[in-house]
Design a protein around this motif. Structure first.
Motif, PDB file in Angstrom:
ATOM      1  N   LYS A  16       0.841  -1.194   0.000  1.00 36.61           N
ATOM      2  CA  LYS A  16       0.000   0.000   0.000  1.00 36.61           C
ATOM      3  C   LYS A  16       0.880   1.250   0.000  1.00 36.61           C
ATOM      4  O   LYS A  16       1.780   1.400   0.820  1.00 36.61           O
ATOM      5  N   GLU A  21       0.892   5.414   0.220  1.00 36.81           N
ATOM      6  CA  GLU A  21       0.101   6.565   0.633  1.00 36.81           C
ATOM      7  C   GLU A  21       0.522   7.797  -0.154  1.00 36.81           C
ATOM      8  O   GLU A  21       1.712   8.009  -0.414  1.00 36.81           O
ATOM      9  N   ARG A  22      -0.444   8.626  -0.510  1.00 39.54           N
ATOM     10  CA  ARG A  22      -0.149   9.865  -1.219  1.00 39.54           C
ATOM     11  C   ARG A  22       0.156  10.974  -0.214  1.00 39.54           C
ATOM     12  O   ARG A  22      -0.148  10.860   0.969  1.00 39.54           O
ATOM     13  N   GLY A  35      -4.769   6.308  -1.237  1.00 36.88           N
ATOM     14  CA  GLY A  35      -3.571   5.544  -1.528  1.00 36.88           C
ATOM     15  C   GLY A  35      -3.812   4.556  -2.667  1.00 36.88           C
ATOM     16  O   GLY A  35      -4.917   4.445  -3.194  1.00 36.88           O
TER      17      GLY A  35
END
Length: 225
Positions: free
Chosen positions: A13, A15-16, A23
């Protein structure tokens, strides 16, 4: 012997930076190949779902008339009962299997397997691949007529290869025991080949109609005052 071996695994995963940005997941794509056009025989790259979408869209546009395998939808659609049974891990496992199946089918295609698009998808690093996606689209180097010839040849070759040979009564009676174990496999291969050819015929027929319609419209436009 297959030209490729694929494995899609290790989802991660990402994340932005923005708080409101969602994400996304990335996957490690492991590849083994015997094709000499590749710089290495064993490759690994990291790709996200949208990269697979980009690859398929480019293949569809570049190789007109070729049936490009589908990829799984990004979201699972269905009834509330079905959605309630699907957790995140199950969805990730399904997507990994489906993305691998997409690559396997592309790698097994006699035309798509040697495309620069597939090679770049498997060889380039994340940064290099992101830059590659921003470049102008490469025009197809193979004329449409030549694509049809190559496609027809590959389908004919597959058809003749998968079709069970006709044998004499003496020969068949001598190998009935072995045939009993091989028949289920041959049957599945035959059905898969037949289904592929049926889909191909429908796609080629539809493409022919669209091309004829386009030519007719251009002629009418050029003839009008």
């Amino acid at each position: 012997n297959t030209l490729f071996e694929f494995n899609v695994s290790e989802p991660e995963k990402k994340e932005r930076s923005g708080k409101l940005d969602l994400g996304y997941w990335t996957y490690h794509v492991y590849t083994k190949t015997t094709l000499e056009t590749f710089s290495q025989k064993e490759l690994v790259c990291v790709r996200r779902y949208s990269d697979f979408v980009w690859l398929r869209e480019q293949l569809v546009e570049t190789f007109a008339g070729v049936i490009v395998p589908p990829i799984p939808e990004k979201s699972v659609k269905g009834t509330m009962e079905k959605l309630a049974m699907i957790n995140a891990n199950t969805l990730l496992e399904y997507r990994q299997r489906a993305l691998r199946k997409f690559l396997v089918r592309v790698g097994a295609h006699p035309i798509l397997c040697t495309s620069d698009l597939l090679r770049e998808f498997l060889e380039l690093s994340e940064e290099e691949f992101n830059k590659r996606k921003t470049l102008p689209k490469k025009p197809s180097s193979v004329p449409l007529g030549q694509k049809f010839k190559e496609l027809s040849f590959s389908v004919t070759k597959s058809f003749s290869k998968e079709q069970p040979p006709v044998r004499s009564m003496a020969t068949s009676s001598a190998s009935d025991g072995q045939e009993a174990t091989e028949r289920p496999v041959l049957g599945r291969q035959w059905e898969e080949t037949k289904t592929y050819i049926d889909q191909l015929e429908r796609s080629l027929s539809l493409l022919k109609e669209r091309i004829e319609l386009l030519v007719k419209r251009r002629r009418e436009t050029s003839a009008s005052p």
